[in-house]
Design an enzyme around this catalytic site. Sequence first.
Site, mmCIF file in Angstrom:
data_model
loop_
_atom_site.group_PDB
_atom_site.id
_atom_site.type_symbol
_atom_site.label_atom_id
_atom_site.label_comp_id
_atom_site.label_asym_id
_atom_site.label_seq_id
_atom_site.Cartn_x
_atom_site.Cartn_y
_atom_site.Cartn_z
ATOM 1 N N ASP A 58 -90.158 -52.583 91.167
ATOM 2 C CA ASP A 58 -90.492 -52.555 92.588
ATOM 3 C C ASP A 58 -91.179 -51.221 92.857
ATOM 4 O OD1 ASP A 58 -90.653 -52.747 95.302
ATOM 5 O OD2 ASP A 58 -88.499 -52.809 95.690
ATOM 6 N N TRP A 102 -81.720 -50.267 96.839
ATOM 7 C CA TRP A 102 -82.040 -50.556 98.243
ATOM 8 C C TRP A 102 -81.204 -51.759 98.690
ATOM 9 C CZ3 TRP A 102 -86.438 -54.112 99.978
ATOM 10 C CH2 TRP A 102 -86.610 -54.048 101.368
ATOM 11 N N LYS A 133 -95.980 -48.407 103.224
ATOM 12 C CA LYS A 133 -95.813 -46.959 103.340
ATOM 13 C C LYS A 133 -97.105 -46.215 103.023
ATOM 14 C CE LYS A 133 -91.527 -48.556 102.917
ATOM 15 N NZ LYS A 133 -90.327 -48.512 103.684
#
Length: 397
Positions: free
Chosen positions: A211, A130, A246
């Site tokens: 993560d 990311w 999310k």
Amino acid sequence: MFEALEALSPDPILGLMAAYREDPRENKIDLGVGVYRDEAGNTPIMKSVSAAEQRRFEAETTKAYIGPPGTPEFNVVARQLMFGPAHAVLQDKRVAGVQTPGGCGALRVGAELIKRARPETTVWVSNPTWANHVPLLGNAGLAIREYAYYDKTTRSLDADGMLAALGEVPRGDIVLLHGCCHNPSGVDLKTEHWHAVAELANRQGFTPFIDLAYQGLGDGLEEDAEGVRIMADACPELIVASSYSKNFGLYRERVGALQIVSPDTRQTGIVQSQLGSVVRGIYSMPPAHGAAIVEIIRNDEALNAAWVEELTGMRERINGLRDLLARRLGERTGQDFGFIREQRGMFSFLGISAEQVAQLRDEYAIYMVDSSRINVAGVNGANIDHFVDSMGRVLGA
Ligand code: LMR
């Protein structure tokens, strides 16, 4: 003072949001930033979240400070969701943790703590990772290097390359891993890979930093935490950043957690005190609202069941879209897009060039990151024909 600074180009992901908003074309499609979208193209507030907010509104009696670690109740909930309530690291009280402003806050607090403990540490990130991992960790002053991860030819994991690279990581360094739903590739580690990485961590003496930003959006809440739990079983030390943006749809409330597993309770106490001090020196303490919503939902049987059902619906929609896209893109272009079906989470690479990405945007009003990463959830019944046909045109099919 600031004359010496130069203007920067927009963030590669967030810049797309503004460009998309300003595009007047009616058939435009946003496959850029990673937010869940429903069939109507909206990112609604989850019903379980609204219900918890109502309860919170009625029951809240104070806005007094909550302190640098956040609330103890939230931290218990975060820990149990991550490791499962019966996990040995919880029974043994070997987890220190703080509530953070989003998963980004967790990553940055983790990086600052690593910097305090061992300033010369290098963080190894997957190639690719990311885009925001690099500033979040690197701006704390840590060196960043890459390990092999995604094989562009097979569009799957380069397991040999990854294990070979991790087999060379020096003692004391950090290896950043995506717990599930790898961003940007959608290519995840399987059970055997997690075991192999755990073995390498112990052999080489590096610390895994996981993560986990999409728990519940890949294969399920428990399934998506498998990697974390395997590593927690096998490794004496582990760092985990998680996000509730999310899976609870709490993007703008900024809710996350940083949890650190240590070899014993003495070390855990030290880490907990250092975490509080790192937080105090950056933003003093986290915002309360979003974390309270997560806590209310997880501690109420009916609300939790409703949340799990909504999350399951989101996951099933994404995985259904993966199936549909693989089939429709294959039919229209004559190329094999079956890899989209195999991958998990919101993202996959289409595997087209930056020029073709620009062509999709300029000629067909379809927005995605330059790397050709798409947010699968941005596709729906109303826009899939335009998307698939435009892909066919760009690929000359
Ligand atoms: C993404 O990758 O699109 C999301 O995680 C949103 C962000 O902050 O980049």
